[in-house]
Design a protein around this motif. Sequence first.
Motif: not given
Length: 549
Positions: A89-101, A402-417
């Motif tokens: 039941g332990q929540a994952r770290f921000d910015p993912y608010p839900y538990p792993t399973a 089309d952005s030079t900022a390409i963080p691992a978790a928020t590039r185009a194609g990934l789910h929004i955090p």
Amino acid sequence: MTADVLIAGAGPAGLTLANDLASRGIRFRVIDPLPEAVRESRAHGILGRTLQALDKLGLAESMLAAAKKPTPVLREYFGNKLVAETDLGQARFDPYPYPTALPIFQQRVVRVLEAALAVRGHCVEWSTRLVSFSMDPDCVTAEVDRNGTRDTIRAKWIVGCEGSHSVVRKTLASEFPGKTLDFPGVFCECDLDWKRSRDIWWMWQGPRGLVATIYNDFTEKWHIAVVDLKKRGRVSESSDLERAGALLRQMSGDHNVRLSNPVWIHAQTSSSQRIAEHFVSERALLAGDAAHVFSSVAGYGVHCAIEDALNLGWKLGLTISGIASPSLLATYDTERRGQASEVVRKTRTIERFMRLRPSIRIALWAALYFVGKHLRSISKNFRKQSDTLVTDYRNSPLSRQDSTAIPAATRAGLHIPDGACRVGGRPSRLLEIIRGPQADLLLFAGLSPTPQAVNALRVVEQSVESLGLGEHLLAHYVFPSEAYAKEAGLGEGDPKVIVDGLDKLRSGFAIRGPELVYIRPDGFIGLRSQDLHPKRLRHYLGQIYRLVE
């Protein structure tokens, strides 16, 4: 025409799709041959990423409320040694608010989805089996059986969500290529006459295999999974139950425990990895197990089924509403078949292990058992693997970076955090802001917004409004503080203004200057662009919407 969409199958995929279409005002009917929602289910949990996906429909909190209480602790033993204890039941770290399973049996998952559908004013037509269907350029004509009475349903589209033996897929003569693997397992639900806690998920591993038990609060029985590497075929249900009991007694040390009164027993001698040749064929589509089946990857079959439905729902909805681009629906096949192939690729270790000769397999398992007992538990390996099974549409034609900022978790194609912020002057979070059937356009003003940047964003907003998409696409300004919003002539109380006072959104997206972020109706990032020219944005949106010139 009695419906825009006929959904065959009221499992996780069918019910999720029904809820999605209901939120868009699309006419549909859902049929299923069972008399009620499934009561016998092998699936006993969903992933935190599934909750994040369901948040778009406002269903995550309902799933959390329906999950097993208190949330079980997973105790993992190698022999008699406790090697791991995991709080599920332990929540994952921000910015993912839900538990792993989340421990929630599929019986409750489908009932949460069915209850949400009822709130939206719709119901499932139970005891209704799809017999056959035909298609012409304008509609689908389906023949169904209602407890021996034949009926005809006409719809514009049909979606097969009725499992691996899908009538829709077989009618389309779609190939279902893949592999069937030897899998020496026994699964059952029954009574256990032991005194161990119902609030703990028990797992024992040894050189011979593993045994896991978790109490099913829906059936009030124990759900037991056994992998017996020394098993040779199946004799009878009673022998399968006794074999499972013998292995449980041996590995747990509870020598007097007995298994009795089984609700069901499933001796699984094989496991499949298969993906349909096409997910879209004329006016017929496939989702969930009708489109793909995987070997044992805890929770990921349900996750993929739900994500299929969320990916298909908005594309089918826009198509029926007449505002989708001609090529939009085809991207359902491109994106979801690609994701299914990626799951098979990343879980190929299971396939390779199962294809080994039995003697080699047993020897390798014994070696892994020794490593696990002294170095790393299987639950830790599962969590690591689940982190790699991230839905990624980066190669989709609907993803543009089309952005030079390409963080691992928020590039185009990934789910929004997620991210804490304020909107309309009140505390909120990003997942709450984008909740609903619409797409969203975030207009980031940058670290220190200038009048020129704000004016450029205003032009973008006006350009979006001129497209006539209305509630299908909502624009939001994102400012680093209330003062900057006020300076731009947009007060903190304006519902279009997001104040990123905690810097969660800016840091999560690695925003420096002004930038546009388009969030698709299924919660995935479609576009990131530092080019604020309206024509550039319009060209991208033309891949999704039928735009008026």
